[in-house]
Design a protein around this motif. Structure first.
Motif, PDB file in Angstrom:
ATOM      1  N   ILE A   6      51.183  26.874  35.170  1.00 45.26           N
ATOM      2  CA  ILE A   6      52.366  26.508  34.402  1.00 45.26           C
ATOM      3  C   ILE A   6      52.177  25.118  33.797  1.00 45.26           C
ATOM      4  CG2 ILE A   6      54.868  26.201  34.484  1.00 45.26           C
ATOM      5  CD1 ILE A   6      53.923  29.053  35.227  1.00 45.26           C
ATOM      6  N   PRO A   7      52.324  24.997  32.468  1.00 41.94           N
ATOM      7  CA  PRO A   7      52.182  23.680  31.843  1.00 41.94           C
ATOM      8  C   PRO A   7      53.383  22.798  32.164  1.00 41.94           C
ATOM      9  CG  PRO A   7      52.935  25.248  30.216  1.00 41.94           C
ATOM     10  CD  PRO A   7      52.662  26.031  31.483  1.00 41.94           C
ATOM     11  N   PRO A   8      53.214  21.481  32.098  1.00 41.83           N
ATOM     12  CA  PRO A   8      54.325  20.570  32.413  1.00 41.83           C
ATOM     13  C   PRO A   8      55.614  20.883  31.651  1.00 41.83           C
ATOM     14  CG  PRO A   8      52.296  19.335  32.230  1.00 41.83           C
ATOM     15  CD  PRO A   8      51.971  20.742  31.812  1.00 41.83           C
ATOM     16  N   VAL A   9      55.508  21.285  30.404  1.00 39.74           N
ATOM     17  CA  VAL A   9      56.702  21.533  29.590  1.00 39.74           C
ATOM     18  C   VAL A   9      57.527  22.723  30.104  1.00 39.74           C
ATOM     19  CG1 VAL A   9      55.589  23.013  27.879  1.00 39.74           C
ATOM     20  CG2 VAL A   9      57.520  21.589  27.200  1.00 39.74           C
ATOM     21  N   LEU A  10      56.924  23.616  30.853  1.00 40.65           N
ATOM     22  CA  LEU A  10      57.651  24.770  31.394  1.00 40.65           C
ATOM     23  C   LEU A  10      58.071  24.596  32.850  1.00 40.65           C
ATOM     24  CD1 LEU A  10      55.764  27.916  30.042  1.00 40.65           C
ATOM     25  CD2 LEU A  10      57.965  27.010  29.318  1.00 40.65           C
ATOM     26  N   ARG A  11      57.606  23.548  33.488  1.00 44.01           N
ATOM     27  CA  ARG A  11      57.865  23.405  34.925  1.00 44.01           C
ATOM     28  C   ARG A  11      59.336  23.225  35.262  1.00 44.01           C
ATOM     29  NH1 ARG A  11      52.610  19.754  36.042  1.00 44.01           N
ATOM     30  NH2 ARG A  11      51.121  21.421  35.560  1.00 44.01           N
ATOM     31  N   SER A  13      61.572  24.927  34.060  1.00 49.67           N
ATOM     32  CA  SER A  13      62.086  26.301  34.079  1.00 49.67           C
ATOM     33  C   SER A  13      61.573  27.093  35.274  1.00 49.67           C
ATOM     34  CB  SER A  13      61.690  27.026  32.792  1.00 49.67           C
ATOM     35  OG  SER A  13      62.232  26.377  31.667  1.00 49.67           O
ATOM     36  N   THR A  14      60.621  26.530  36.017  1.00 47.72           N
ATOM     37  CA  THR A  14      60.050  27.235  37.173  1.00 47.72           C
ATOM     38  C   THR A  14      60.293  26.486  38.475  1.00 47.72           C
ATOM     39  OG1 THR A  14      57.869  26.188  36.933  1.00 47.72           O
ATOM     40  CG2 THR A  14      58.224  28.279  35.766  1.00 47.72           C
ATOM     41  N   GLY A  15      61.263  25.595  38.478  1.00 47.24           N
ATOM     42  CA  GLY A  15      61.556  24.843  39.689  1.00 47.24           C
ATOM     43  C   GLY A  15      60.461  23.864  40.055  1.00 47.24           C
ATOM     44  N   GLY A  16      59.685  23.444  39.056  1.00 49.05           N
ATOM     45  CA  GLY A  16      58.637  22.470  39.287  1.00 49.05           C
ATOM     46  C   GLY A  16      57.309  23.064  39.718  1.00 49.05           C
ATOM     47  N   GLU A  17      57.246  24.379  39.854  1.00 49.54           N
ATOM     48  CA  GLU A  17      56.000  25.012  40.299  1.00 49.54           C
ATOM     49  C   GLU A  17      54.898  24.837  39.259  1.00 49.54           C
ATOM     50  OE1 GLU A  17      56.275  28.776  42.682  1.00 49.54           O
ATOM     51  OE2 GLU A  17      58.231  28.835  41.692  1.00 49.54           O
ATOM     52  N   ARG A  18      53.690  24.534  39.736  1.00 53.61           N
ATOM     53  CA  ARG A  18      52.524  24.354  38.861  1.00 53.61           C
ATOM     54  C   ARG A  18      51.720  25.633  38.733  1.00 53.61           C
ATOM     55  NH1 ARG A  18      50.337  18.694  38.795  1.00 53.61           N
ATOM     56  NH2 ARG A  18      52.066  17.406  39.442  1.00 53.61           N
ATOM     57  N   GLU A  19      51.731  26.436  39.773  1.00 51.46           N
ATOM     58  CA  GLU A  19      51.022  27.713  39.797  1.00 51.46           C
ATOM     59  C   GLU A  19      51.919  28.744  40.458  1.00 51.46           C
ATOM     60  OE1 GLU A  19      47.225  27.566  41.694  1.00 51.46           O
ATOM     61  OE2 GLU A  19      46.404  26.168  40.223  1.00 51.46           O
ATOM     62  N   ILE A  20      51.893  29.951  39.899  1.00 49.61           N
ATOM     63  CA  ILE A  20      52.716  31.025  40.443  1.00 49.61           C
ATOM     64  C   ILE A  20      51.856  32.284  40.507  1.00 49.61           C
ATOM     65  CG2 ILE A  20      54.745  32.478  40.062  1.00 49.61           C
ATOM     66  CD1 ILE A  20      55.984  30.089  38.558  1.00 49.61           C
ATOM     67  N   ALA A  21      51.811  32.910  41.661  1.00 46.88           N
ATOM     68  CA  ALA A  21      51.099  34.174  41.818  1.00 46.88           C
ATOM     69  C   ALA A  21      52.085  35.311  41.570  1.00 46.88           C
ATOM     70  CB  ALA A  21      50.504  34.277  43.219  1.00 46.88           C
ATOM     71  N   VAL A  22      51.700  36.242  40.699  1.00 47.11           N
ATOM     72  CA  VAL A  22      52.567  37.373  40.363  1.00 47.11           C
ATOM     73  C   VAL A  22      51.728  38.650  40.287  1.00 47.11           C
ATOM     74  CG1 VAL A  22      54.261  36.006  39.088  1.00 47.11           C
ATOM     75  CG2 VAL A  22      52.301  36.962  37.885  1.00 47.11           C
ATOM     76  N   ASP A  23      52.390  39.778  40.416  1.00 49.40           N
ATOM     77  CA  ASP A  23      51.722  41.066  40.240  1.00 49.40           C
ATOM     78  C   ASP A  23      51.666  41.416  38.765  1.00 49.40           C
ATOM     79  OD1 ASP A  23      51.097  41.858  42.886  1.00 49.40           O
ATOM     80  OD2 ASP A  23      53.205  42.351  43.232  1.00 49.40           O
ATOM     81  N   GLY A  24      50.654  42.166  38.391  1.00 47.73           N
ATOM     82  CA  GLY A  24      50.539  42.662  37.030  1.00 47.73           C
ATOM     83  C   GLY A  24      49.120  43.076  36.734  1.00 47.73           C
ATOM     84  N   GLU A  25      48.990  44.096  35.893  1.00 49.77           N
ATOM     85  CA  GLU A  25      47.667  44.602  35.538  1.00 49.77           C
ATOM     86  C   GLU A  25      47.267  44.245  34.118  1.00 49.77           C
ATOM     87  OE1 GLU A  25      47.335  48.725  36.517  1.00 49.77           O
ATOM     88  OE2 GLU A  25      47.890  48.396  38.603  1.00 49.77           O
ATOM     89  N   SER A  26      48.180  43.615  33.373  1.00 54.18           N
ATOM     90  CA  SER A  26      47.876  43.149  32.016  1.00 54.18           C
ATOM     91  C   SER A  26      48.517  41.775  31.841  1.00 54.18           C
ATOM     92  CB  SER A  26      48.425  44.117  30.955  1.00 54.18           C
ATOM     93  OG  SER A  26      49.846  44.058  30.921  1.00 54.18           O
ATOM     94  N   HIS A  38      61.604  33.767  36.780  1.00 57.59           N
ATOM     95  CA  HIS A  38      62.157  32.533  36.203  1.00 57.59           C
ATOM     96  C   HIS A  38      62.654  32.847  34.788  1.00 57.59           C
ATOM     97  CE1 HIS A  38      60.628  30.098  39.500  1.00 57.59           C
ATOM     98  NE2 HIS A  38      59.478  30.741  39.380  1.00 57.59           N
ATOM     99  N   PRO A  39      63.871  33.398  34.668  1.00 61.23           N
ATOM    100  CA  PRO A  39      64.384  33.874  33.373  1.00 61.23           C
ATOM    101  C   PRO A  39      64.385  32.828  32.254  1.00 61.23           C
ATOM    102  CG  PRO A  39      65.772  34.656  35.162  1.00 61.23           C
ATOM    103  CD  PRO A  39      64.791  33.690  35.765  1.00 61.23           C
ATOM    104  N   ALA A  40      64.470  31.571  32.586  1.00 60.79           N
ATOM    105  CA  ALA A  40      64.483  30.535  31.540  1.00 60.79           C
ATOM    106  C   ALA A  40      63.167  30.467  30.779  1.00 60.79           C
ATOM    107  CB  ALA A  40      64.806  29.170  32.152  1.00 60.79           C
ATOM    108  N   THR A  41      62.107  31.050  31.319  1.00 61.03           N
ATOM    109  CA  THR A  41      60.813  31.024  30.624  1.00 61.03           C
ATOM    110  C   THR A  41      60.709  32.098  29.542  1.00 61.03           C
ATOM    111  OG1 THR A  41      59.723  32.498  32.212  1.00 61.03           O
ATOM    112  CG2 THR A  41      59.618  30.110  32.654  1.00 61.03           C
TER     113      THR A  41
END
Length: 98
Positions: A6-11, A13-26, A38-41
């Motif tokens: 996560i870039p600083p400009v979006l943090r 919107s993610t509660g300050g998280e720098r990295e987020i692990a998520v599921d997804g195949e694409s 994080h709906p604000a993103t």
């Protein structure tokens, strides 16, 4: 599970998280998972047409997804997705002018 950097400009919107692990195949599924958590993103990443905003660059393991398969680029569990907002401008700040 893929990791999104996560870039600083979006943090804010993610509660300050720098990295987020998520599921997804694409790339799309990974970014949608981020937006669901994080709906604000969502509006920062996607346009009304559901495609990436033109000022958002997304990389999969250092490769621009636009030269791969775009949002449909497959993502593996150990991949890293990096979001980089495009920089704009050109005028120097007043204190930087000579």
């Amino acid at each position: 599970m893929p990791t999104i950097k996560i870039p600083p400009v979006l943090r804010s919107s993610t509660g300050g998280e720098r990295e987020i692990a998520v599921d997804g195949e694409s790339v799309r599924e990974v970014l949608e998972a981020l937006a669901a958590r994080h709906p604000a993103t969502r509006n920062q990443l996607f346009g009304e047409d559901g495609e990436l905003n033109r000022y958002v660059n997304v990389y999969l393991n250092d490769e621009d997804v636009r030269v791969l398969k775009g949002l449909e680029t497959p993502v593996a569990a150990d991949d890293t997705v990096v979001i980089l907002p495009a920089m704009a401008g050109g005028a120097l700040a007043p204190h930087a002018r000579h």
